[in-house]
Design an enzyme around this catalytic site. Structure first.
Site, PDB file in Angstrom:
ATOM      1  NE  ARG A 117     -44.328  16.769  30.418  1.00  0.00           N
ATOM      2  CZ  ARG A 117     -43.131  17.150  29.895  1.00  0.00           C
ATOM      3  NH1 ARG A 117     -42.138  16.283  29.772  1.00  0.00           N
ATOM      4  NH2 ARG A 117     -42.935  18.385  29.521  1.00  0.00           N
ATOM      5  CB  SER A 135     -50.436  20.106  31.439  1.00  0.00           C
ATOM      6  OG  SER A 135     -49.575  21.205  31.299  1.00  0.00           O
ATOM      7  CD  GLU A 176     -48.651  16.214  31.248  1.00  0.00           C
ATOM      8  OE1 GLU A 176     -48.580  16.464  30.026  1.00  0.00           O
ATOM      9  OE2 GLU A 176     -47.980  16.820  32.100  1.00  0.00           O
TER      10      GLU A 176
HETATM   11  C1  LIG Z   1     -48.791  24.374  38.934  1.00  0.00           C
HETATM   12  C2  LIG Z   1     -48.230  23.112  38.309  1.00  0.00           C
HETATM   13  C3  LIG Z   1     -47.295  23.200  37.323  1.00  0.00           C
HETATM   14  C4  LIG Z   1     -46.772  22.045  36.729  1.00  0.00           C
HETATM   15  N1  LIG Z   1     -45.849  22.150  35.755  1.00  0.00           N
HETATM   16  C5  LIG Z   1     -45.335  21.040  35.189  1.00  0.00           C
HETATM   17  C6  LIG Z   1     -44.336  21.145  34.170  1.00  0.00           C
HETATM   18  O1  LIG Z   1     -43.911  22.220  33.783  1.00  0.00           O
HETATM   19  N2  LIG Z   1     -43.865  19.991  33.639  1.00  0.00           N
HETATM   20  C7  LIG Z   1     -44.301  18.765  34.040  1.00  0.00           C
HETATM   21  O2  LIG Z   1     -43.807  17.755  33.525  1.00  0.00           O
HETATM   22  N3  LIG Z   1     -45.232  18.643  35.000  1.00  0.00           N
HETATM   23  C8  LIG Z   1     -45.770  19.740  35.580  1.00  0.00           C
HETATM   24  N4  LIG Z   1     -46.727  19.607  36.549  1.00  0.00           N
HETATM   25  C9  LIG Z   1     -47.244  18.274  36.899  1.00  0.00           C
HETATM   26  C10 LIG Z   1     -46.533  17.556  38.059  1.00  0.00           C
HETATM   27  O3  LIG Z   1     -45.917  18.489  38.932  1.00  0.00           O
HETATM   28  C11 LIG Z   1     -45.510  16.542  37.561  1.00  0.00           C
HETATM   29  O4  LIG Z   1     -46.134  15.544  36.760  1.00  0.00           O
HETATM   30  C12 LIG Z   1     -44.774  15.850  38.716  1.00  0.00           C
HETATM   31  O5  LIG Z   1     -43.731  15.088  38.196  1.00  0.00           O
HETATM   32  C13 LIG Z   1     -45.660  14.940  39.551  1.00  0.00           C
HETATM   33  O6  LIG Z   1     -44.947  14.587  40.723  1.00  0.00           O
HETATM   34  P1  LIG Z   1     -45.727  14.261  42.078  1.00  0.00           P
HETATM   35  O7  LIG Z   1     -44.738  13.863  43.100  1.00  0.00           O
HETATM   36  O8  LIG Z   1     -46.639  15.348  42.449  1.00  0.00           O
HETATM   37  O9  LIG Z   1     -46.543  12.985  41.621  1.00  0.00           O
HETATM   38  P2  LIG Z   1     -48.033  12.605  42.048  1.00  0.00           P
HETATM   39  O10 LIG Z   1     -48.983  13.587  41.485  1.00  0.00           O
HETATM   40  O11 LIG Z   1     -48.101  12.343  43.494  1.00  0.00           O
HETATM   41  O12 LIG Z   1     -48.200  11.251  41.237  1.00  0.00           O
HETATM   42  C14 LIG Z   1     -48.213  11.284  39.818  1.00  0.00           C
HETATM   43  C15 LIG Z   1     -47.927   9.870  39.308  1.00  0.00           C
HETATM   44  O13 LIG Z   1     -46.604   9.523  39.693  1.00  0.00           O
HETATM   45  C16 LIG Z   1     -46.601   8.313  40.438  1.00  0.00           C
HETATM   46  N5  LIG Z   1     -45.588   8.439  41.475  1.00  0.00           N
HETATM   47  C17 LIG Z   1     -45.442   9.440  42.387  1.00  0.00           C
HETATM   48  N6  LIG Z   1     -44.351   9.214  43.157  1.00  0.00           N
HETATM   49  C18 LIG Z   1     -43.813   8.057  42.716  1.00  0.00           C
HETATM   50  C19 LIG Z   1     -42.671   7.287  43.089  1.00  0.00           C
HETATM   51  N7  LIG Z   1     -41.862   7.634  44.086  1.00  0.00           N
HETATM   52  N8  LIG Z   1     -42.433   6.143  42.410  1.00  0.00           N
HETATM   53  C20 LIG Z   1     -43.238   5.745  41.389  1.00  0.00           C
HETATM   54  N9  LIG Z   1     -44.321   6.418  41.003  1.00  0.00           N
HETATM   55  C21 LIG Z   1     -44.608   7.549  41.648  1.00  0.00           C
HETATM   56  C22 LIG Z   1     -48.013   8.202  41.023  1.00  0.00           C
HETATM   57  O14 LIG Z   1     -48.376   6.866  41.256  1.00  0.00           O
HETATM   58  C23 LIG Z   1     -48.854   8.820  39.937  1.00  0.00           C
HETATM   59  O15 LIG Z   1     -49.164   7.842  38.988  1.00  0.00           O
HETATM   60  C24 LIG Z   1     -47.244  20.759  37.157  1.00  0.00           C
HETATM   61  C25 LIG Z   1     -48.196  20.677  38.184  1.00  0.00           C
HETATM   62  C26 LIG Z   1     -48.706  21.835  38.755  1.00  0.00           C
HETATM   63  C27 LIG Z   1     -49.707  21.720  39.867  1.00  0.00           C
END
Ligand SMILES: Cc1cc2nc3c(=O)[nH]c(=O)nc-3n(C[C@H](O)[C@H](O)[C@H](O)COP(=O)(O)OP(=O)(O)OC[C@H]3O[C@@H](n4cnc5c(N)ncnc54)[C@H](O)[C@@H]3O)c2cc1C
Length: 302
Positions: free
Chosen positions: A174, A225, A295
């Protein structure tokens, strides 16, 4: 902030808003206002915005779909840059795909499965963007982004753009290099997939989806998580063993379905979630001498 706001608004580079509530941009539906909220309409316009942000020397933070964020009730200083549909191009060339950082990961895995390409099945239930997934090295079901990423195109704070290879991304559980050493924005990711059997790919994705429905609180707003697994332990299991499932502070509750999920059970605030996180950390340390690390990313004004 008025002069940077005017400059960004004057350029026609996408949506530019002031005091935009972050609760509208996070899956847990919590978060105060972003001083300036920008959703660029193209990579070129993102680059122009970064030049301005850099010149004004203001804080910035890229976001995708807000599925791993807990934003302070007091909001965020500076500029929040959302990568969305303006940066969501997709080029498929045999087994290689190049995809914009703002593309939805769920939509991508569905689209790709229909082409009979294998490798993204694990991502079908991760509600993030491609950029957020690369930043987090998101993963599930025994796989993660590091297993398929060939290279990522990154925009750095100083306006330079660079391709980073898989090795240069320094992926581990992660995490990636972008989290600590080199803050930058994932504009595009290139994934190496494998031609496979369309029906079994779709079946595997369905299986993954059903497993999630049985084990995760899909019917409440949440941020995935909350804690990293303190290996060799599993965060969810420790929280469950400690009897904390269902524990509630204000509108934030530890899910009855999964110990590592905190849900917004109604009018939850970031302060409620933070208090619950502290309670879990203290309880787990007292009982098991295990230090829990979050996380979910906690951002915004203190
Ligand atoms: C119901 C649910 C289930 C989930 N299951 C999983 C799972 O199974 N496995 C898992 O790993 N995660 C899971 N997640 C967590 C999440 O979906 C992941 O961490 C995902 O990768 C976050 O992406 P995001 O675009 O929503 O990022 P955001 O939440 O918008 O941002 C998260 C971080 O990423 C950075 N970021 C976002 N976009 C960019 C970009 N383009 N360039 C650089 N940095 C950026 C942000 O600055 C921030 O620090 C889950 C979340 C939920 C709500």
């Amino acid at each position: 902030m008025d002069s940077i706001l005017k400059e960004l608004q004057g350029l026609n580079i996408g949506k530019v808003m002031q005091n935009e509530p972050m609760s509208s941009h996070t899956t847990i539906k919590i978060g105060g206002p972003a001083e300036i909220f920008l959703e660029p309409s193209s990579v070129e316009n993102l680059k122009k915005a970064m030049e301005i942000i850099n010149r004004f020397q203001v804080n910035w933070r890229a976001i995708g779909r807000g599925s791993n964020l807990l934003v302070s009730d007091k909001g965020i200083d500076g500029v929040v840059i959302k990568l969305g549909s303006g940066i969501s191009h997709l080029d498929v060339s045999n087994e290689e795909i190049a995809v914009g950082g703002g593309h939805s990961l769920v939509a991508l895995s569905t689209l790709i499965s229909k082409k009979g390409l294998s490798g993204l099945e694990f991502a079908s239930g991760i509600p993030g963007s491609v950029g957020g997934a690369v930043y987090m090295n998101a993963g599930a079901h025994g796989s993660d982004i590091s297993k398929i990423l060939t290279k990522a195109y990154i925009l750095f704070e100083d306006g330079t753009m660079e391709w980073l290879t898989n090795e240069q991304m320094e992926f581990s559980y992660r995490t990636s290099i972008l989290q600590k050493k080199r803050p930058g924005i994932v504009v595009e990711a290139v994934f190496q997939l494998k031609q496979g059997d369309k029906e079994s790919i779709v079946a595997q994705m369905l299986k993954n989806k059903e497993y999630r429905k049985e084990t995760q609180p899909w019917n409440f707003p949440c941020a995935g998580s909350i804690f990293r697994n303190p290996l060799p332990h599993y965060a969810g299991r420790l929280i469950e063993q400690a009897g904390l499932k269902g524990y509630r502070i204000g509108g934030a509750e530890i899910s009855e379905m999964h110990g590592n999920f905190i849900v917004n059970a109604g009018n939850g605030t970031a302060a409620d979630v933070l208090a619950l996180i502290e309670h879990v950390k203290e309880t787990i340390y007292k009982l098991y001498h295990v230090t829990m690390e979050t996380e979910v990313e906690i951002i915004g004004r203190k």
